[in-house]
Design an enzyme around this catalytic site. Structure first.
Site, PDB file in Angstrom:
ATOM      1  N   ARG A 173     -15.525  28.326 -27.492  1.00 32.69           N
ATOM      2  CA  ARG A 173     -15.769  27.659 -26.201  1.00 32.69           C
ATOM      3  C   ARG A 173     -15.983  26.156 -26.390  1.00 32.69           C
ATOM      4  O   ARG A 173     -15.681  25.354 -25.523  1.00 32.69           O
ATOM      5  CB  ARG A 173     -16.973  28.285 -25.473  1.00 32.69           C
ATOM      6  CG  ARG A 173     -17.320  27.543 -24.172  1.00 32.69           C
ATOM      7  CD  ARG A 173     -18.194  28.344 -23.223  1.00 32.69           C
ATOM      8  NE  ARG A 173     -19.333  28.951 -23.874  1.00 32.69           N
ATOM      9  CZ  ARG A 173     -20.447  28.294 -24.253  1.00 32.69           C
ATOM     10  NH1 ARG A 173     -20.564  27.014 -24.030  1.00 32.69           N
ATOM     11  NH2 ARG A 173     -21.422  28.938 -24.851  1.00 32.69           N
ATOM     12  N   TYR A 196      -2.742  20.394  -3.615  1.00 31.08           N
ATOM     13  CA  TYR A 196      -2.588  21.823  -3.899  1.00 31.08           C
ATOM     14  C   TYR A 196      -3.640  22.622  -3.115  1.00 31.08           C
ATOM     15  O   TYR A 196      -4.786  22.196  -2.984  1.00 31.08           O
ATOM     16  CB  TYR A 196      -2.765  22.027  -5.406  1.00 31.08           C
ATOM     17  CG  TYR A 196      -2.676  23.458  -5.834  1.00 31.08           C
ATOM     18  CD1 TYR A 196      -1.457  24.130  -5.835  1.00 31.08           C
ATOM     19  CD2 TYR A 196      -3.812  24.148  -6.237  1.00 31.08           C
ATOM     20  CE1 TYR A 196      -1.381  25.450  -6.221  1.00 31.08           C
ATOM     21  CE2 TYR A 196      -3.736  25.471  -6.634  1.00 31.08           C
ATOM     22  CZ  TYR A 196      -2.522  26.116  -6.621  1.00 31.08           C
ATOM     23  OH  TYR A 196      -2.439  27.423  -6.999  1.00 31.08           O
ATOM     24  N   ASP A 252      -2.994  14.115 -10.380  1.00 32.11           N
ATOM     25  CA  ASP A 252      -2.545  15.454 -10.754  1.00 32.11           C
ATOM     26  C   ASP A 252      -1.036  15.336 -10.968  1.00 32.11           C
ATOM     27  O   ASP A 252      -0.277  15.165 -10.015  1.00 32.11           O
ATOM     28  CB  ASP A 252      -2.894  16.437  -9.628  1.00 32.11           C
ATOM     29  CG  ASP A 252      -2.426  17.863  -9.917  1.00 32.11           C
ATOM     30  OD1 ASP A 252      -1.469  18.036 -10.690  1.00 32.11           O
ATOM     31  OD2 ASP A 252      -3.009  18.799  -9.334  1.00 32.11           O
ATOM     32  N   LYS A 301       2.437  25.424 -15.031  1.00 28.47           N
ATOM     33  CA  LYS A 301       3.731  25.124 -14.434  1.00 28.47           C
ATOM     34  C   LYS A 301       4.698  24.609 -15.499  1.00 28.47           C
ATOM     35  O   LYS A 301       5.071  25.350 -16.383  1.00 28.47           O
ATOM     36  CB  LYS A 301       3.530  24.143 -13.277  1.00 28.47           C
ATOM     37  CG  LYS A 301       2.332  24.498 -12.354  1.00 28.47           C
ATOM     38  CD  LYS A 301       2.518  25.777 -11.584  1.00 28.47           C
ATOM     39  CE  LYS A 301       1.243  26.297 -10.935  1.00 28.47           C
ATOM     40  NZ  LYS A 301       0.526  25.388 -10.048  1.00 28.47           N
TER      41      LYS A 301
HETATM   42  C1  LIG Z   1      -0.824  25.244  -9.508  1.00 28.54           C
HETATM   43  C2  LIG Z   1      -1.413  23.925  -9.269  1.00 28.54           C
HETATM   44  C3  LIG Z   1      -2.783  23.674  -9.483  1.00 28.54           C
HETATM   45  C4  LIG Z   1      -3.749  24.783  -9.902  1.00 28.54           C
HETATM   46  O1  LIG Z   1      -3.418  25.258 -11.164  1.00 28.54           O
HETATM   47  P1  LIG Z   1      -3.760  26.759 -11.686  1.00 28.54           P
HETATM   48  O2  LIG Z   1      -3.224  26.706 -13.066  1.00 28.54           O
HETATM   49  O3  LIG Z   1      -3.064  27.697 -10.773  1.00 28.54           O
HETATM   50  O4  LIG Z   1      -5.233  26.913 -11.622  1.00 28.54           O
HETATM   51  C5  LIG Z   1      -3.249  22.400  -9.295  1.00 28.54           C
HETATM   52  N1  LIG Z   1      -2.430  21.396  -8.898  1.00 28.54           N
HETATM   53  C6  LIG Z   1      -1.118  21.594  -8.666  1.00 28.54           C
HETATM   54  C7  LIG Z   1      -0.262  20.462  -8.222  1.00 28.54           C
HETATM   55  C8  LIG Z   1      -0.561  22.863  -8.842  1.00 28.54           C
HETATM   56  O5  LIG Z   1       0.738  23.063  -8.600  1.00 28.54           O
END
Ligand SMILES: *Cc1c(COP(=O)(O)O)cnc(C)c1O
Length: 389
Positions: free
Chosen positions: A56, A109, A181, A206
């Site tokens: 962790r 998101y 992000d 992603k």
């Molecule tokens: C999917 C996504 C998130 C959240 O990510 P997880 O891995 O599903 O927790 C945050 N920001 C964007 C732009 C996303 O596409």
């Protein structure tokens, strides 16, 4: 960065195993690490000696992944988190506390939207939502206790862009940090650091993974910021598993070639959709019809793999399209090798009121397509067949 980005994506941070010389880093699937003696344990806990203690708190696989994303994004340090949402929460809690104020773009998101609206407000952090594609709204929202501006560009579902440099100039004049992000584009297509952003986060689920087999996140920034973020992450227990880090390092190797194909396919399909009789409107940053096309060209190396479009027949047409595609896969998420399609009004956002839908710019006929790396002609034939049915 040592080399051009395509090379650093493959090499970047040293990963060979020093003990065996294995080219692919072994998976350190362990919860804990053995100390030679009590004194060494003490030195590690006091931070007087580098070395691992407990997964962790740090693990070779997760550390290398975080360091590699830091290198690719142009920052000093990073931390790996168990999900993209953990990365978002981490950035907010590492920059603000009760009584502080943060500014969050109005188009983020869905998970981020609910996190800031429900949980962050609840713990006493003030939140102002603005449309940061009009940077003057950020300037107007700044308060003496503002600590963070959080944006996503491009942002779902209309693929609205935000001028990172303009937002950074406004925020930095008041010593406020800016976090981008960068999930939709990855460092291969957009480097927020080049425009002055202080922190970058990813849902590594992603494009970083690219294979639809992991949920994960990463935060990168200065050493000073990452030290704070590390504390938050270890206290809340947001660490990533070693195996997930290994999968991500594996997926990451092909990032440049995957993104090139995503760009190429998506641009071709977006242009074709614009001419399709069943389609009302197409949103894609590298289409000349995108209202911020000039900004897209300046800020991004490619349009990315996500397209949104509006079906002429509204809700029924959007829903029918979902039921008739054969090659495009009916699923949420994005950034996979497989093309994923979804209809927010009947799927992800089905529980929302009409007012909330309108506020989120989700119209009844809106469809989101995460274009994969298949043959674009096969994808267009599949969409065309489904639209005619
Ligand atoms: C999917 C996504 C998130 C959240 O990510 P997880 O891995 O599903 O927790 C945050 N920001 C964007 C732009 C996303 O596409």
């Amino acid at each position: 960065m040592k080399y051009r980005i395509e090379t650093d994506i493959v090499h970047g941070v040293h990963q060979t195993d020093p003990q065996t010389g294995a080219l692919s880093m072994p998976i350190y699937q362990t919860s804990t690490f053995v100390f030679e003696n009590a004194e060494q344990g003490a030195r590690r806990f006091k931070g007087e000696e580098d070395g691992f203690i407990y997964t962790r708190l740090g693990n070779p696989n997760t550390n290398v992944l975080a360091q590699k994303i830091a290198v690719l994004e142009g920052y000093e340090a990073g931390i790996a988190t168990g999900s993209g949402m953990a990365a978002v929460a981490n950035v907010i809690l590492a920059t603000a506390q009760a009584g502080d104020h943060i500014i969050v773009d109005d188009t983020v998101y869905g998970g981020t939207h609910y996190l800031v609206e429900d949980d962050i407000r609840k713990i006493g952090i003030e939140v102002t939502r603005v449309d940061a594609s009009h940077p003057e709204q950020v300037a107007e929202a700044l308060q003496p206790n503002t600590r963070l501006v959080l944006i996503e560009t491009p942002a779902n579902p209309t693929l609205k862009l935000i001028d990172i440099q303009a937002v950074v100039d406004i925020a930095h004049a008041k010593n406020v940090l800016v976090c981008v992000d960068n999930t939709f584009l990855t460092p291969y297509l957009q480097r927020p650091k080049d425009f002055g952003a202080d922190i970058v986060l990813h849902s590594a689920t992603k494009y970083i993974s690219g294979h639809g087999d992991v949920v994960a996140g990463v935060v990168v920034g200065s050493k000073e910021f990452i030290q704070k973020a590390y504390k938050v992450s270890t206290h809340y227990g947001w660490s990533m598993s070693p195996f997930n880090a290994w999968l991500l390092l594996r997926g990451l190797k092909t990032l440049a070639v995957r993104m090139d194909r995503h760009n190429e396919n998506a641009l071709k399909i977006a242009r074709w959709l614009e001419t399709h009789p069943a389609v009302e409107r197409v949103y894609y940053p590298f289409l000349e019809s995108h209202p911020q096309y000039e900004l897209a060209k300046r800020q991004q190396k490619g349009g990315g793999g996500v397209i949104s479009f509006e079906m002429k027949g509204g809700y029924e047409a959007g829903k029918a399209l979902m039921d008739h595609v054969q090659l495009c896969t009916l699923a949420v998420s994005l950034g996979d090798c497989d093309t994923l399609i979804q209809h927010p009004a009947s799927m992800t956002h089905a529980g929302m009121s009409e007012a909330d839908l309108a506020e989120a710019h989700i119209t009844p006929g809106l469809v989101r397509l995460s274009v994969g790396i298949e043959n674009a002609d096969d994808l267009m034939e599949d969409l065309d067949r489904a639209m005619r049915q």
